[in-house]
Scaffold this motif. Structure first.
Motif, PDB file in Angstrom:
ATOM      1  N   GLN A  84       0.727  -1.129  -0.110  1.00 52.60           N
ATOM      2  CA  GLN A  84       0.152   0.142  -0.165  1.00 52.60           C
ATOM      3  C   GLN A  84       0.918   1.340  -0.008  1.00 52.60           C
ATOM      4  OE1 GLN A  84      -3.230  -0.040  -0.146  1.00 52.60           O
ATOM      5  NE2 GLN A  84      -3.745  -2.193   0.725  1.00 52.60           N
ATOM      6  N   ALA A  85       1.777   1.245   0.855  1.00 50.88           N
ATOM      7  CA  ALA A  85       2.956   2.359   0.822  1.00 50.88           C
ATOM      8  C   ALA A  85       3.553   2.351  -0.353  1.00 50.88           C
ATOM      9  CB  ALA A  85       3.831   2.126   2.123  1.00 50.88           C
ATOM     10  N   THR A  86       4.047   1.310  -0.886  1.00 48.22           N
ATOM     11  CA  THR A  86       4.944   1.266  -2.198  1.00 48.22           C
ATOM     12  C   THR A  86       3.931   2.129  -3.244  1.00 48.22           C
ATOM     13  OG1 THR A  86       5.870  -0.639  -1.443  1.00 48.22           O
ATOM     14  CG2 THR A  86       6.092  -0.089  -3.874  1.00 48.22           C
ATOM     15  N   ARG A  87       2.826   1.559  -3.207  1.00 50.30           N
ATOM     16  CA  ARG A  87       1.759   2.210  -4.287  1.00 50.30           C
ATOM     17  C   ARG A  87       1.545   3.670  -4.349  1.00 50.30           C
ATOM     18  NH1 ARG A  87      -2.567   4.418  -5.030  1.00 50.30           N
ATOM     19  NH2 ARG A  87      -2.821   4.499  -2.738  1.00 50.30           N
ATOM     20  N   LYS A  88       1.424   3.995  -3.163  1.00 57.14           N
ATOM     21  CA  LYS A  88       1.212   5.458  -2.610  1.00 57.14           C
ATOM     22  C   LYS A  88       2.516   6.397  -3.231  1.00 57.14           C
ATOM     23  CE  LYS A  88      -1.893   5.424   1.171  1.00 57.14           C
ATOM     24  NZ  LYS A  88      -1.916   5.216   2.626  1.00 57.14           N
TER      25      LYS A  88
END
Lengths: 110, 110
Positions: A84-88
């Motif tokens: 999720q963080a990587t995506r953001k």
DNA sequence: AACATATACCTAAGTTACCAATGTATTTAA
DNA sequence: TTAAATACATTGGTAACTTAGGTATATGTT
């Protein structure tokens, strides 16, 4: 179809964005969805996608669940909390990238 | 600085666009101009630029003129008529590319 | 029934466009 | 006087692809 060389390096953020908006997806589904979404402008190859998914799984960005549909197998992927963080982060980079490219978008003098 | 891998394949259209707006430029000038224009977001390396310029010259997209400034040499490049067309085409591809990327620019569900 | 296409996974070999490092040489600023 | 900037260039390595191939099931199509 667009010039494919431009898309080099964009596959990862694109996949992350799709998984950010779809809860879970399997490989083949991703190829179809991208082709459909871009109206054929971008056709990602399986030779590029599967190794990417495996790498992201290995990095803890994605988790995979196998599932049977009839006699055929599907491997569903979803984002981990890390993912999720990587995506953001990838989305921010993508937006910066687009903004930078826009700087060169001029009609030219002549 | 942006993630560099995204820019893979974008150097050629960027250089063509710059030369479409500047009549003539030399290699080092291009690196400085790009860095300045993008406020450091994109720093093109000489190891990427010079071979590209040589290739484009070989393809008839650019012509080169040597010039001396003091004891130092400059190699100015400009678009040929073929290059003008190549630039226009590259700009269209770049715009299509950006439009396609925008399709994935969503905030995500969660 | 045979055959092509779609669905679904995968890998290996080759290509390309870059980056990092290095080299040469002149000019300018600290 | 020594570092940084200016200006050209090449070489070696690598990441992210493409192309091509492999396996197998399911679904039209003639």
């Amino acid at each position: 179809m667009n010039k494919q060389s431009l898309y080099k390096g964009c596959l990862e953020p694109i996949v992350l964005q799709l998984l950010g908006n779809h809860d879970r997806m399997y490989g083949y589904e991703i190829t179809v969805k991208v082709k459909e979404l871009t109206k054929g402008a971008l056709q990602i190859t399986e030779g590029a996608l599967y190794p990417l998914l495996h790498r992201l799984e290995g990095e803890g960005v994605l988790t995979a669940e196998m599932e049977h549909v009839g006699n055929r197998m599907r491997k569903y992927y979803r984002l981990t909390p890390v993912g999720q963080a990587t995506r953001k982060n990838a989305l921010n980079e993508l937006n910066d990238f687009i903004a930078t490219l826009q700087l060169f978008n001029k009609p030219a003098i002549s």
